[in-house]
Scaffold this active site. Structure first.
Site, mmCIF file in Angstrom:
data_model
loop_
_atom_site.group_PDB
_atom_site.id
_atom_site.type_symbol
_atom_site.label_atom_id
_atom_site.label_comp_id
_atom_site.label_asym_id
_atom_site.label_seq_id
_atom_site.Cartn_x
_atom_site.Cartn_y
_atom_site.Cartn_z
ATOM 1 N N TYR A 155 0.831 -1.196 0.000
ATOM 2 C CA TYR A 155 0.000 0.000 0.000
ATOM 3 C C TYR A 155 0.869 1.250 0.000
ATOM 4 O O TYR A 155 1.429 1.656 1.015
ATOM 5 C CB TYR A 155 -0.927 0.015 1.214
ATOM 6 C CG TYR A 155 -1.824 -1.198 1.347
ATOM 7 C CD1 TYR A 155 -2.178 -1.963 0.245
ATOM 8 C CD2 TYR A 155 -2.320 -1.587 2.590
ATOM 9 C CE1 TYR A 155 -2.987 -3.077 0.365
ATOM 10 C CE2 TYR A 155 -3.153 -2.687 2.715
ATOM 11 C CZ TYR A 155 -3.462 -3.433 1.598
ATOM 12 O OH TYR A 155 -4.268 -4.535 1.737
ATOM 13 N N HIS A 191 0.546 -12.382 1.457
ATOM 14 C CA HIS A 191 -0.270 -11.490 0.639
ATOM 15 C C HIS A 191 -0.354 -11.980 -0.810
ATOM 16 O O HIS A 191 0.645 -12.010 -1.531
ATOM 17 C CB HIS A 191 0.343 -10.088 0.676
ATOM 18 C CG HIS A 191 -0.587 -8.996 0.255
ATOM 19 N ND1 HIS A 191 -0.192 -7.682 0.148
ATOM 20 C CD2 HIS A 191 -1.904 -9.000 -0.070
ATOM 21 C CE1 HIS A 191 -1.223 -6.936 -0.223
ATOM 22 N NE2 HIS A 191 -2.271 -7.721 -0.377
#
Length: 334
Positions: free
Chosen positions: A64, A150
């Site tokens: 992010y 992830h």
């Protein structure tokens, strides 16, 4: 803790990890300038707004904003009591300096930040350790409560051979409190639930009002193994975030197919007849399943965070769920 964030619309999933997460978490991707930059006058108010709303679980990732979200979250949490909040971050994308940086941004990956770093996919043991070290530094923490693998969609075998054994070792050493995986598909997560000793899975966009595919495989497996499920992306990229869905909105990061829009509109009609809003349905629906402990909602402003917390304030009446099921808009929870 406020009534909004502490409201329970379903029992928590088994295990102490789930109990620590609470019903509502704040997904802080927006702090990494998701889609557009968040002004310096705005982002510092986001975590305090979440805290005021009773939220104690914060989810982030190196992905992010090329680490910006972790840096901003760490700065915002610095003055808060460490034992009173839970942080999850992720491994699988190691951040390195970008030797080819020439002033461009990372907007091609949806983040409006200078591309001074680059992501290197690495689900090996070494990759996990390098990623964790970077996250701890950016967050300013000495431990991570929950560490998630992830999006290993094309790296399942590598994750099973490298990442998960490393995470198990880190948990046994007390460096992390728990571990799991986060993906936007249920098949691989189901395999991880059955083949590893993970504690938690984060399922994005696959147990929502518009996509209940995760109920076929992952949720039963999680219940059987005592694994907590975190439901993310419950608005399916925004289509379910407003009272009336719009053809101009996003669905799974793309345009909205006509049949999906029609179904969402029918759901909104049902909600309206009972004085309920579509976003309330979307936020509360996953928590009806006994495998789901937590819903994570993203927000870019303090006002959005407060509004999100309010979505759990009043449980949706059972008659609404029954009508949605009766009209074939939702599958019954077994």
């Amino acid at each position: 803790m406020s009534a909004a964030a502490s409201a329970r619309v379903a029992p928590a999933a088994p295990g102490s990890v789930a109990a620590g997460l609470g019903a509502l978490g704040y997904g802080v991707a927006a702090l990494g300038n998701l889609y557009q930059a968040v002004p310096d006058a705005v982002w510092p108010g986001c975590v305090p707004a979440a805290w005021e709303a009773g939220i104690r679980y914060f989810d982030v990732a190196p992905h992010y904003g090329l680490g910006l979200a972790e840096e901003r979250l760490g700065a915002a949490l610095a003055g808060l009591p460490r034992d009173e909040f839970v942080v999850s971050t992720k491994v699988g994308r190691v951040l390195e300096p970008n030797p080819d940086y020439a002033g461009e941004t990372d907007i091609q990956n949806l983040f409006d930040v200078p591309a001074t770093r680059r992501r290197v996919l690495d689900y090996s043991r070494d990759g996990v350790l390098r990623s964790l070290e970077g996250s701890l530094e950016r967050l300013g923490l000495d431990r991570i409560d929950l560490l998630l693998v992830h999006d290993p969609d094309d790296h399942v075998e590598e994750a099973l051979a490298g990442a998960f054994p490393a995470l198990d070792e880190l948990k046994s050493q007390g460096v992390i409190g728990a571990y799991g995986a986060g993906m936007n598909q249920s098949a691989a997560l189901t395999r991880f639930v059955r083949e590893t000793d993970l504690d938690v899975v984060m399922l994005a966009g696959r147990y929502t009002l518009l996509d209940q595919s995760g109920a076929a495989d992952l949720l039963p497996a999680a219940l059987e193994r005592g694994v907590a499920v975190i439901a993310a992306a419950v608005f399916n990229s925004g289509l379910l975030a407003t009272d009336r869905p719009s053809a101009s909105g996003r669905f799974d990061y793309g345009t909205v197919p006509a049949p999906v829009l029609a179904r969402a509109e029918r759901m909104a009609d049902v909600a309206s007849r009972h004085g309920v809003r579509l976003p309330e349905l979307a936020a509360q629906f996953p928590l009806r399943h006994p495998a789901v402990s937590t819903v994570v909602l993203g927000a870019a402003t303090p006002e959005q965070i407060s509004a999100n917390a309010a979505l759990l304030g009043t449980p949706v009446p059972d008659v609404v769920w029954a009508e949605l099921e009766g009209e074939g808009l939702l599958e019954a929870i077994l």
